[in-house]
Design a protein around this motif. Structure first.
Motif, short mmCIF file in Angstrom:
data_model
loop_
_atom_site.label_atom_id
_atom_site.label_comp_id
_atom_site.label_asym_id
_atom_site.label_seq_id
_atom_site.Cartn_x
_atom_site.Cartn_y
_atom_site.Cartn_z
N ARG A 205 0.85 -1.20 0.00
CA ARG A 205 0.00 0.00 0.00
C ARG A 205 0.88 1.24 0.00
NH1 ARG A 205 -4.04 2.48 4.09
NH2 ARG A 205 -5.71 3.20 2.71
N LEU A 206 0.72 2.07 -1.04
CA LEU A 206 1.54 3.27 -1.23
C LEU A 206 0.67 4.52 -1.07
CD1 LEU A 206 4.08 4.88 -2.33
CD2 LEU A 206 3.08 4.54 -4.61
N LEU A 207 1.20 5.53 -0.36
CA LEU A 207 0.60 6.86 -0.30
C LEU A 207 1.51 7.83 -1.02
CD1 LEU A 207 -1.42 9.01 0.79
CD2 LEU A 207 0.04 9.15 2.84
N ASP A 208 0.98 8.55 -2.00
CA ASP A 208 1.75 9.59 -2.69
C ASP A 208 1.19 10.94 -2.27
OD1 ASP A 208 3.63 10.71 -4.42
OD2 ASP A 208 2.22 10.75 -6.10
N VAL A 209 1.97 11.68 -1.49
CA VAL A 209 1.55 12.96 -0.95
C VAL A 209 1.88 14.06 -1.96
CG1 VAL A 209 1.79 14.58 0.96
CG2 VAL A 209 2.01 12.13 1.38
N GLY A 210 0.85 14.76 -2.42
CA GLY A 210 1.06 15.73 -3.48
C GLY A 210 1.22 15.01 -4.81
N CYS A 211 0.19 14.26 -5.20
CA CYS A 211 0.31 13.32 -6.32
C CYS A 211 0.26 13.99 -7.68
CB CYS A 211 -0.78 12.26 -6.23
SG CYS A 211 -2.46 12.90 -6.50
N GLY A 212 -0.03 15.29 -7.73
CA GLY A 212 -0.06 15.96 -9.02
C GLY A 212 -1.07 15.35 -9.96
N TRP A 213 -0.63 15.08 -11.17
CA TRP A 213 -1.51 14.52 -12.19
C TRP A 213 -1.49 12.99 -12.22
CZ3 TRP A 213 1.36 18.94 -12.69
CH2 TRP A 213 0.63 20.12 -12.92
N GLY A 214 -1.00 12.39 -11.13
CA GLY A 214 -1.12 10.95 -10.94
C GLY A 214 -0.02 10.10 -11.53
N SER A 215 1.08 10.69 -11.97
CA SER A 215 2.10 9.92 -12.68
C SER A 215 2.78 8.89 -11.78
CB SER A 215 3.14 10.86 -13.28
OG SER A 215 2.54 11.74 -14.21
N MET A 216 3.08 9.24 -10.54
CA MET A 216 3.77 8.32 -9.64
C MET A 216 2.89 7.12 -9.30
SD MET A 216 6.31 7.30 -7.82
CE MET A 216 6.51 6.14 -6.45
#
Length: 435
Positions: A205-216
């Protein structure tokens, strides 16, 4: 008054005590300055009034954004020549700064200043360009104020950002194999490097903080099979990211939320990525930011914090954010030295395991973005405004030079919420991220 350029050049050189490093072309078509040098074009005497009423960086920025001031020639060379007079003036040795102050007090300089008033015309301060954020009031970094600041920078149109960033839609430093690589390859390599540093595996389970346009989150779900949550404060980014994820057939694995990191309560996560987001957090809030990410990770979980850093200054309390950046680009944004960032992560409980400096990579990234913007200039101006496009061109070009001149850097900090057993889960050999 004839020969405005010559008069301005003379005044500038008397104050500086040195030749002006660029040519000047004034609104009366007069020119003055070193032949062959980039030319500072003063299209309207209104530019002088802007600089007189707000001397320094903000006055120049207003004249640039409004189109009263321009550069004829290589923008990077012009900014490089002017850096010592504008952005780096506070770094000049104290005797040099004192000499400028003494020069301004000389009778002949005061007389020249009166002449400048005549050149500038009507003594009425022009209104700031519409793209400027007016001075804010109230405490920094409340949930509402942070959301407004993020909206100013990111909600200027997904189509505009697509022109600048290219198909990757990644708005952070890429990771270049060589200067001849493509921006797309460099951004893909950056995302993959972060995934490997985080040790991502299927169904983690990954959390991307400040994910922008979802690329990560898109890359991590597609290439590593994770289940991901991406959060952003930008409604436009969230809409775009959800569409990309649905089109990739990954809606069952990736969730995009319009949410502040302080509002997340569905922990734990196995890994957290924060890429180019912490610059918005601010000094007063950074301890809470670090503590929140520590709380959201399960023991043994990894954090990858990718963040721009400034150089330390002797008096940290006297540090101030550049006015141009604060008013036009990143309202309320603040940069910290990398040592300060590492210290605050450790204070929150993290064990910092690796710091990788990739300063030169950001200069290459910014130059690619500027080239994209210049290539699509007319369309970019139509999608936002000419003033907004001029803001982005100036800030990205000036930032590229700041990275190249080692005034700012960018670092990937890998940290672990090490469990009480002391087993970090990292391999014995450094930078063999997956063992």
């Amino acid at each position: 008054m004839a020969d405005a350029a010559g008069r301005l050049t003379k005044l500038a050189e008397e104050v500086l005590g040195a030749p002006l490093p660029v040519r000047i072309r004034a609104w009366d078509r007069s020119e003055s300055g070193p032949p062959g040098a980039p030319t500072l074009v003063i299209r309207h005497r209104r530019a002088l009034r802007r600089m007189m009423f707000r001397p320094g960086e903000l006055g120049l920025a207003r004249a640039w954004v409004a189109g009263d001031l321009d550069i004829d020639g290589d923008l990077y060379e012009a900014l490089d020549r002017l850096a010592g007079l504008i952005w780096e003036r506070d770094d000049a040795p104290r005797p040099q700064r004192a000499a400028v102050v003494r020069a301004l007090a000389r009778p002949e300089i005061r007389a020249a200043a009166r002449e400048l008033l005549t050149l500038a015309g009507a003594p009425v301060p022009p209104a700031p360009p519409a793209e400027e954020v007016r001075r804010r009031r109230g405490p920094l970094h409340t949930l509402r104020r942070d959301k407004e600041a993020i909206s100013h920078h990111y909600d200027v149109g997904n189509d505009f950002y697509a022109l600048v960033l290219g198909p990757s839609m990644v708005y952070s430093c890429a990771y270049w194999e060589s200067p001849s690589a493509t921006l797309e390859d460099a951004q893909r390599d950056k995302l993959d490097l972060i995934c490997r540093k985080l040790g991502l595996q299927k169904d983690r389970r990954l959390l991307d903080v400040g994910c922008g346009w979802g690329s990560m989150v898109l890359h991590a779900a597609r290439e590593y099979g994770v289940r991901a949550v991406g959060i952003t404060l930008s409604e436009e980014q969230a809409t775009f990211a959800r569409k990309r994820i649905a089109e990739a057939g990954l809606a069952d694995r990736v969730e995009i939320r319009v949410q502040d990191y302080r509002e997340i309560h569905d922990e734990p996560f196995d890994a957290i990525s924060s890429i180019g987001m912490a610059e918005h957090v601010g000094r007063t809030q950074y301890g809470e930011y670090a503590a929140a990410l520590y709380r959201l990770l399960q023991p043994g979980g990894r954090l990858l914090n990718h963040q721009i850093a400034r150089r330390p200054v002797a008096d940290e309390e006297a540090y101030h954010v550049d006015e141009f950046i604060d008013r036009y680009v990143f309202p309320d944004g603040e940069l910290a030295p990398v040592g300060q960032t590492v210290g605050q992560l450790e204070e929150a409980g993290f064990e910092v395991r690796d710091v990788e400096a990739i300063r030169e990579h950001y200069a290459l990234t910014l130059r690619s973005w500027v080239a994209n913007l210049e290539r699509h200039w007319d369309e970019a101006a139509r999608l936002t405004s000419t003033g907004r496009a001029r803001v982005w061109r100036l800030y990205m070009a000036a930032s590229a030079l700041s990275f190249e001149r080692n005034r700012i850097g960018v670092n990937q900090v890998l940290a672990v919420r090490t469990p009480e057993s002391g087993e970090s889960g990292l391999p014995l050999r450094g930078r063999d991220w997956t063992g």
